[in-house]
Design a protein around this motif. Structure first.
Motif, PDB file in Angstrom:
ATOM      1  N   ARG A   1       3.123  17.858  -4.355  1.00 47.17           N
ATOM      2  CA  ARG A   1       4.049  18.767  -3.666  1.00 47.17           C
ATOM      3  C   ARG A   1       3.313  19.991  -3.138  1.00 47.17           C
ATOM      4  O   ARG A   1       3.650  20.521  -2.081  1.00 47.17           O
ATOM      5  CB  ARG A   1       5.179  19.193  -4.608  1.00 47.17           C
ATOM      6  N   SER A   2       2.307  20.448  -3.864  1.00 45.71           N
ATOM      7  CA  SER A   2       1.535  21.613  -3.427  1.00 45.71           C
ATOM      8  C   SER A   2       0.807  21.332  -2.119  1.00 45.71           C
ATOM      9  O   SER A   2       0.848  22.144  -1.177  1.00 45.71           O
ATOM     10  CB  SER A   2       0.536  22.007  -4.515  1.00 45.71           C
ATOM     11  N   VAL A   3       0.143  20.165  -2.034  1.00 47.64           N
ATOM     12  CA  VAL A   3      -0.570  19.788  -0.805  1.00 47.64           C
ATOM     13  C   VAL A   3       0.408  19.598   0.348  1.00 47.64           C
ATOM     14  O   VAL A   3       0.186  20.077   1.472  1.00 47.64           O
ATOM     15  CB  VAL A   3      -1.391  18.501  -1.038  1.00 47.64           C
ATOM     16  N   THR A   4       1.522  18.920   0.058  1.00 43.56           N
ATOM     17  CA  THR A   4       2.520  18.665   1.110  1.00 43.56           C
ATOM     18  C   THR A   4       3.124  19.969   1.617  1.00 43.56           C
ATOM     19  O   THR A   4       3.361  20.143   2.818  1.00 43.56           O
ATOM     20  CB  THR A   4       3.631  17.750   0.571  1.00 43.56           C
ATOM     21  N   LEU A   5       3.371  20.898   0.705  1.00 42.84           N
ATOM     22  CA  LEU A   5       3.950  22.182   1.103  1.00 42.84           C
ATOM     23  C   LEU A   5       2.995  22.973   1.988  1.00 42.84           C
ATOM     24  O   LEU A   5       3.419  23.624   2.947  1.00 42.84           O
ATOM     25  CB  LEU A   5       4.311  23.003  -0.139  1.00 42.84           C
ATOM     26  N   GLN A   6       1.707  22.910   1.687  1.00 41.68           N
ATOM     27  CA  GLN A   6       0.720  23.593   2.525  1.00 41.68           C
ATOM     28  C   GLN A   6       0.749  23.047   3.943  1.00 41.68           C
ATOM     29  O   GLN A   6       0.709  23.802   4.924  1.00 41.68           O
ATOM     30  CB  GLN A   6      -0.668  23.441   1.917  1.00 41.68           C
ATOM     31  N   VAL A   7       0.818  21.726   4.063  1.00 40.20           N
ATOM     32  CA  VAL A   7       0.887  21.098   5.388  1.00 40.20           C
ATOM     33  C   VAL A   7       2.162  21.518   6.106  1.00 40.20           C
ATOM     34  O   VAL A   7       2.156  21.850   7.303  1.00 40.20           O
ATOM     35  CB  VAL A   7       0.829  19.561   5.257  1.00 40.20           C
ATOM     36  N   LEU A   8       3.272  21.525   5.382  1.00 42.76           N
ATOM     37  CA  LEU A   8       4.555  21.881   5.990  1.00 42.76           C
ATOM     38  C   LEU A   8       4.563  23.327   6.457  1.00 42.76           C
ATOM     39  O   LEU A   8       5.044  23.640   7.564  1.00 42.76           O
ATOM     40  CB  LEU A   8       5.675  21.642   4.975  1.00 42.76           C
ATOM     41  N   LEU A   9       4.014  24.226   5.649  1.00 45.03           N
ATOM     42  CA  LEU A   9       3.972  25.636   6.023  1.00 45.03           C
ATOM     43  C   LEU A   9       3.088  25.863   7.252  1.00 45.03           C
ATOM     44  O   LEU A   9       3.448  26.617   8.164  1.00 45.03           O
ATOM     45  CB  LEU A   9       3.461  26.472   4.852  1.00 45.03           C
TER      46      LEU A   9
ATOM     47  N   LEU B   1      13.333  20.254  22.547  1.00 46.18           N
ATOM     48  CA  LEU B   1      12.526  21.082  21.645  1.00 46.18           C
ATOM     49  C   LEU B   1      12.703  20.634  20.203  1.00 46.18           C
ATOM     50  O   LEU B   1      11.737  20.580  19.421  1.00 46.18           O
ATOM     51  CB  LEU B   1      12.938  22.543  21.804  1.00 46.18           C
ATOM     52  N   ALA B   2      13.926  20.253  19.842  1.00 44.51           N
ATOM     53  CA  ALA B   2      14.220  19.859  18.460  1.00 44.51           C
ATOM     54  C   ALA B   2      13.497  18.570  18.090  1.00 44.51           C
ATOM     55  O   ALA B   2      12.824  18.501  17.049  1.00 44.51           O
ATOM     56  CB  ALA B   2      15.725  19.707  18.269  1.00 44.51           C
ATOM     57  N   TYR B   3      13.628  17.535  18.935  1.00 42.56           N
ATOM     58  CA  TYR B   3      12.993  16.271  18.543  1.00 42.56           C
ATOM     59  C   TYR B   3      11.473  16.319  18.700  1.00 42.56           C
ATOM     60  O   TYR B   3      10.750  15.635  17.974  1.00 42.56           O
ATOM     61  CB  TYR B   3      13.601  15.074  19.284  1.00 42.56           C
ATOM     62  N   THR B   4      10.960  17.139  19.622  1.00 49.96           N
ATOM     63  CA  THR B   4       9.510  17.286  19.735  1.00 49.96           C
ATOM     64  C   THR B   4       8.943  17.989  18.508  1.00 49.96           C
ATOM     65  O   THR B   4       7.906  17.588  17.959  1.00 49.96           O
ATOM     66  CB  THR B   4       9.142  18.071  21.005  1.00 49.96           C
ATOM     67  N   SER B   5       9.628  19.038  18.048  1.00 46.28           N
ATOM     68  CA  SER B   5       9.191  19.762  16.854  1.00 46.28           C
ATOM     69  C   SER B   5       9.275  18.873  15.617  1.00 46.28           C
ATOM     70  O   SER B   5       8.377  18.873  14.763  1.00 46.28           O
ATOM     71  CB  SER B   5      10.050  21.014  16.651  1.00 46.28           C
ATOM     72  N   GLY B   6      10.361  18.105  15.530  1.00 48.03           N
ATOM     73  CA  GLY B   6      10.509  17.186  14.410  1.00 48.03           C
ATOM     74  C   GLY B   6       9.412  16.143  14.374  1.00 48.03           C
ATOM     75  O   GLY B   6       8.868  15.820  13.304  1.00 48.03           O
ATOM     76  N   ALA B   7       9.063  15.623  15.556  1.00 47.10           N
ATOM     77  CA  ALA B   7       7.997  14.620  15.631  1.00 47.10           C
ATOM     78  C   ALA B   7       6.655  15.228  15.247  1.00 47.10           C
ATOM     79  O   ALA B   7       5.831  14.585  14.581  1.00 47.10           O
ATOM     80  CB  ALA B   7       7.932  14.033  17.033  1.00 47.10           C
ATOM     81  N   PHE B   8       6.414  16.476  15.645  1.00 44.60           N
ATOM     82  CA  PHE B   8       5.149  17.134  15.323  1.00 44.60           C
ATOM     83  C   PHE B   8       5.018  17.342  13.810  1.00 44.60           C
ATOM     84  O   PHE B   8       3.953  17.084  13.224  1.00 44.60           O
ATOM     85  CB  PHE B   8       5.066  18.481  16.042  1.00 44.60           C
ATOM     86  N   ILE B   9       6.082  17.792  13.169  1.00 43.74           N
ATOM     87  CA  ILE B   9       6.042  17.994  11.723  1.00 43.74           C
ATOM     88  C   ILE B   9       5.873  16.662  10.992  1.00 43.74           C
ATOM     89  O   ILE B   9       5.121  16.550  10.013  1.00 43.74           O
ATOM     90  CB  ILE B   9       7.316  18.719  11.247  1.00 43.74           C
ATOM     91  N   ALA B  10       6.565  15.623  11.497  1.00 42.57           N
ATOM     92  CA  ALA B  10       6.448  14.303  10.875  1.00 42.57           C
ATOM     93  C   ALA B  10       5.023  13.774  10.968  1.00 42.57           C
ATOM     94  O   ALA B  10       4.480  13.223   9.998  1.00 42.57           O
ATOM     95  CB  ALA B  10       7.421  13.327  11.541  1.00 42.57           C
ATOM     96  N   MET B  11       4.387  13.943  12.148  1.00 44.90           N
ATOM     97  CA  MET B  11       3.003  13.491  12.303  1.00 44.90           C
ATOM     98  C   MET B  11       2.057  14.311  11.432  1.00 44.90           C
ATOM     99  O   MET B  11       1.065  13.788  10.913  1.00 44.90           O
ATOM    100  CB  MET B  11       2.595  13.598  13.774  1.00 44.90           C
ATOM    101  N   SER B  12       2.351  15.589  11.257  1.00 50.34           N
ATOM    102  CA  SER B  12       1.522  16.428  10.390  1.00 50.34           C
ATOM    103  C   SER B  12       1.609  15.968   8.943  1.00 50.34           C
ATOM    104  O   SER B  12       0.598  15.874   8.235  1.00 50.34           O
ATOM    105  CB  SER B  12       1.958  17.888  10.507  1.00 50.34           C
ATOM    106  N   LEU B  13       2.827  15.672   8.497  1.00 45.11           N
ATOM    107  CA  LEU B  13       2.998  15.182   7.136  1.00 45.11           C
ATOM    108  C   LEU B  13       2.348  13.815   6.954  1.00 45.11           C
ATOM    109  O   LEU B  13       1.780  13.526   5.886  1.00 45.11           O
ATOM    110  CB  LEU B  13       4.490  15.108   6.797  1.00 45.11           C
ATOM    111  N   ALA B  14       2.415  12.992   8.007  1.00 44.12           N
ATOM    112  CA  ALA B  14       1.752  11.695   7.927  1.00 44.12           C
ATOM    113  C   ALA B  14       0.242  11.867   7.790  1.00 44.12           C
ATOM    114  O   ALA B  14      -0.431  11.096   7.088  1.00 44.12           O
ATOM    115  CB  ALA B  14       2.079  10.864   9.172  1.00 44.12           C
TER     116      ALA B  14
END
Length: 375
Positions: free
Chosen positions: A298-306, A339-352
């Motif tokens: 969770r710590s690593v994932t949170l860093q990526v999300l932030l 803007l919403a779905y582009t941002s969502g896709a960017f965060i999803a790819m970052s988490l991936a």
């Protein structure tokens, strides 16, 4: 969460560098997406603005308005099925015009409509055209940049016909050229003038319109297909996609966007994987004193999300600032939904991209990591 934020505060330079990289990638993704949507709208704004579900076109026209010609009889047949109030004739012709008294040429698209029908665009300045009047047209506001104003006389170079600008409309274009709206009578005069030119091969009255705009449900569309075997029923999305250059232009831009997503994912994956390897001994010690693997994940994932969320917020502000200073003629459109779905896709790819680091954390053995640290 405490561990994730504390570590980011301790290694400010390291995490600032990756944040800057993600910021630049996020900005490019949003800007290219806005450019792609803007170009798509500019290429087909007039068709997309029409309150139609389908278009009837000539068979074998490849869904292209400029290749299609239909007779008035098709309009009558379509009206008997979908209802006369749900069908509207539409003429489409790309041409070159000049403003009388000037030498500059204007590439425009002429759209023949019924002024009292639902294809009529909203007039933003001046007065609307009517079915009874002749020689009056509505033009897109972009032509103002070329010196066209209310009362300007436009001359069609192909036919020699002249029309006076009676009003302006906004966001009306076809194949990146400003739209010029004229009524059915003037459209018919244009057709006759074109047929009269030597070598055109036209001499009759049987073909009048480029297409017929229809409001129809699925059942009515199937009825139209059966009743009009010599025509084709085209959905609005297919008609837009068939506009010359539309698919090719959008395909190139969206390929760039996809590659930017992939690049951001790889950059993030490599960065966090290297950091995870460097911190293997620390993770091992934390595991040895009882810290659960899930907590470290969770710590690593949170860093990526932030990092991804923070980069997105700053990049949105940058895109809005850039959009405010862009020239008026540059097509750029970034709606909230896009803007919403582009941002969502960017965060999803970052988490991936962080999955490799997460996998590494789960594989760290406490005893081995402590042994390496002691050595």
């Amino acid at each position: 969460m405490y561990l994730a934020i504390r570590e980011m505060r301790f290694a400010k330079v390291r995490y600032s560098l990756i944040a800057i990289i993600m910021l630049l990638v996020a900005f490019l993704v949003l800007f290219v997406t806005g450019l792609a949507r803007g170009l798509a709208y500019d290429n087909a704004a007039s068709i997309q603005n029409m309150d139609a579900t389908h278009f009837i076109m000539e068979k074998d026209s490849n869904h292209r308005f400029t290749r299609s010609q239909l007779s008035g009889q098709v309009l009558v047949q379509a009206g008997s099925i979908a209802g006369q109030q749900n069908v509207q004739p539409l003429g489409v012709k790309m041409t070159t015009m000049t403003a009388e008294g000037t030498a500059g040429k204007l590439d425009v698209t002429l759209l023949g409509i019924r002024p009292e029908g639902w294809l009529m665009p909203k007039v933003t300045e001046g007065s609307a055209i009517t079915s009874n009047g002749t020689g009056q047209v509505l033009v897109d506001r972009k032509l103002k940049d070329s010196g066209v104003g209310l009362g300007t006389v436009l001359v069609d170079q192909a036919s020699g016909l002249k029309w006076t600008v009676s009003g302006f409309v906004s966001d009306e274009s076809f194949s990146h050229s400003p739209a010029v709206f004229l009524n059915e009578h003037d459209w018919r005069q244009l057709q006759l003038a074109t047929m009269a030119r030597p070598g055109t091969g036209g001499s009759g009255d049987e073909k009048t319109y480029s297409a017929i705009a229809v409001k129809a449900d699925k059942h009515q569309a199937e009825q139209l297909v059966s009743a009009l075997p010599d025509s084709e029923i085209v959905t609005k999305s297919d008609a837009v996609s068939a506009i010359p250059g539309y698919k090719e232009e959008q395909g190139s831009l969206w390929m760039m966007i996809i590659f930017l997503f992939i690049i951001s994912s790889f950059v993030l994956a490599v960065f966090f994987y290297v950091i995870t390897i460097q911190k293997s001994s620390q993770f091992g010690i934390l595991k040895a004193i009882g810290t659960r693997t899930a907590y470290l994940v969770r710590s690593v994932t949170l860093q990526v999300l932030l990092l991804s969320a923070g980069s997105l917020i700053v990049s949105m502000l940058l895109v809005q600032a850039i959009e405010a200073v862009l020239p008026g003629g540059m097509p750029f459109q970034l709606q909230p939904s896009t803007l919403a779905y582009t941002s969502g896709a960017f965060i999803a790819m970052s988490l991936a991209g962080s999955l490799l680091s997460v996998w590494k954390v789960t594989k760290i053995d406490a005893l081995d990591a402590i042994g390496r640290s002691a050595a």
